[in-house]
Structures are given as C-alpha cells and as structure tokens.
Design a protein around this motif. Sequence first.
Motif, mmCIF file in Angstrom:
data_model
loop_
_atom_site.group_PDB
_atom_site.id
_atom_site.type_symbol
_atom_site.label_atom_id
_atom_site.label_comp_id
_atom_site.label_asym_id
_atom_site.label_seq_id
_atom_site.Cartn_x
_atom_site.Cartn_y
_atom_site.Cartn_z
ATOM 1 N N ILE A 141 -14.155 -85.299 -23.137
ATOM 2 C CA ILE A 141 -14.155 -83.847 -23.322
ATOM 3 C C ILE A 141 -15.225 -83.443 -24.328
ATOM 4 O O ILE A 141 -15.955 -82.479 -24.140
ATOM 5 C CB ILE A 141 -12.752 -83.366 -23.734
ATOM 6 N N ALA A 142 -15.356 -84.214 -25.403
ATOM 7 C CA ALA A 142 -16.393 -83.924 -26.409
ATOM 8 C C ALA A 142 -17.786 -84.088 -25.812
ATOM 9 O O ALA A 142 -18.697 -83.290 -26.102
ATOM 10 C CB ALA A 142 -16.209 -84.858 -27.610
ATOM 11 N N GLU A 143 -17.968 -85.086 -24.954
ATOM 12 C CA GLU A 143 -19.265 -85.287 -24.301
ATOM 13 C C GLU A 143 -19.603 -84.131 -23.371
ATOM 14 O O GLU A 143 -20.747 -83.652 -23.353
ATOM 15 C CB GLU A 143 -19.213 -86.600 -23.515
ATOM 16 N N ILE A 144 -18.619 -83.662 -22.633
ATOM 17 C CA ILE A 144 -18.842 -82.531 -21.725
ATOM 18 C C ILE A 144 -19.158 -81.258 -22.522
ATOM 19 O O ILE A 144 -20.034 -80.485 -22.142
ATOM 20 C CB ILE A 144 -17.622 -82.336 -20.808
ATOM 21 N N GLN A 145 -18.469 -81.053 -23.640
ATOM 22 C CA GLN A 145 -18.755 -79.899 -24.498
ATOM 23 C C GLN A 145 -20.168 -79.987 -25.065
ATOM 24 O O GLN A 145 -20.862 -78.971 -25.186
ATOM 25 C CB GLN A 145 -17.729 -79.795 -25.619
#
Length: 149
Positions: A141-145
């Motif tokens: 999720i952090a990578e996608i953000q």
Amino acid sequence: MKKILVTFSLLLALGTHFQSCTNLDERIYSSISSDEFFTTEEEFLMSAGRIYSHLFGYTHYYNIWETITVSTDEALSLQREGGQWLDGGVWRDLHAHTFTPQHDNIRQAWEFLFTGISLCNQILYEFSQATLDFPVKESMIAEIQTMCA
C-alpha cells in the motif's frame, strides 16, 4: 490398395468433420468480480503490477519523457534543410515554450499522469475493500501511494 487407402481417408475425414461437441457449458473468464479475485497474495501482486505496466508509456514516442526533456534545456530536436525532422513544429514549440494547452504532447502527458493516478487510486480502493491480510500488504500500500505521488 489405393482404393482402400482413399476409402479409409474419406471415412476418416467425414468422421472427424461431422463430429462435434455438444456440451457448450463453459466458464467465462472475460470478467471477474472483485469478491472472486482478491483471495491470495499473488492476486494482490498482480493487481499492483498494473502500475508498472502503465509506466511503459513513460518513454513512448510523443509522451511525457519527450515533453519534459525537449521543453527544458536537456534535449533539442534539430531541423535539417528541407524541413526534415521538423515534425510540424512540435518540438520547436515545446523548446521555445510557445505551446498552448491544446498541444498534443501536453494533452498526452496530462492524460498519462492522471491515468496513472486514477489507476493507483483504483488499486488502493481494491486493497482497502479486501479482507485478506498478508505480511507485505502494508508495504505494498505504501509503494502504491508512492507511485501515486
């Protein structure tokens, strides 16, 4: 012998020609509902991979990379005698900053960026709706953000 071979070949051809399948029940794979898809960690990874597939367009001709490099002093598209490499003045307008919002490169760069943002938001929504929890979900999720930013 030749007559037997021809007869056998004809019977074989007719037998395979008139034989067909009668059970036409099949599962359709062209659409998958979200409640059937996000059930394993691999499926989450496949969904997040769409962002990187979208990045392929970053270096596509007439896209954001050319717009950025030519509109700065990083690159310059030369014009040869006879109008060769002029390309309708596209690169000259970008380099001289005489383009308008209707300029094709500007429009395509805008569409590329906001398609990527929309894709990231869609994947983040899908992740938030899924009930499956796995160890690297928060880092994904952090990578996608980060990619959205």
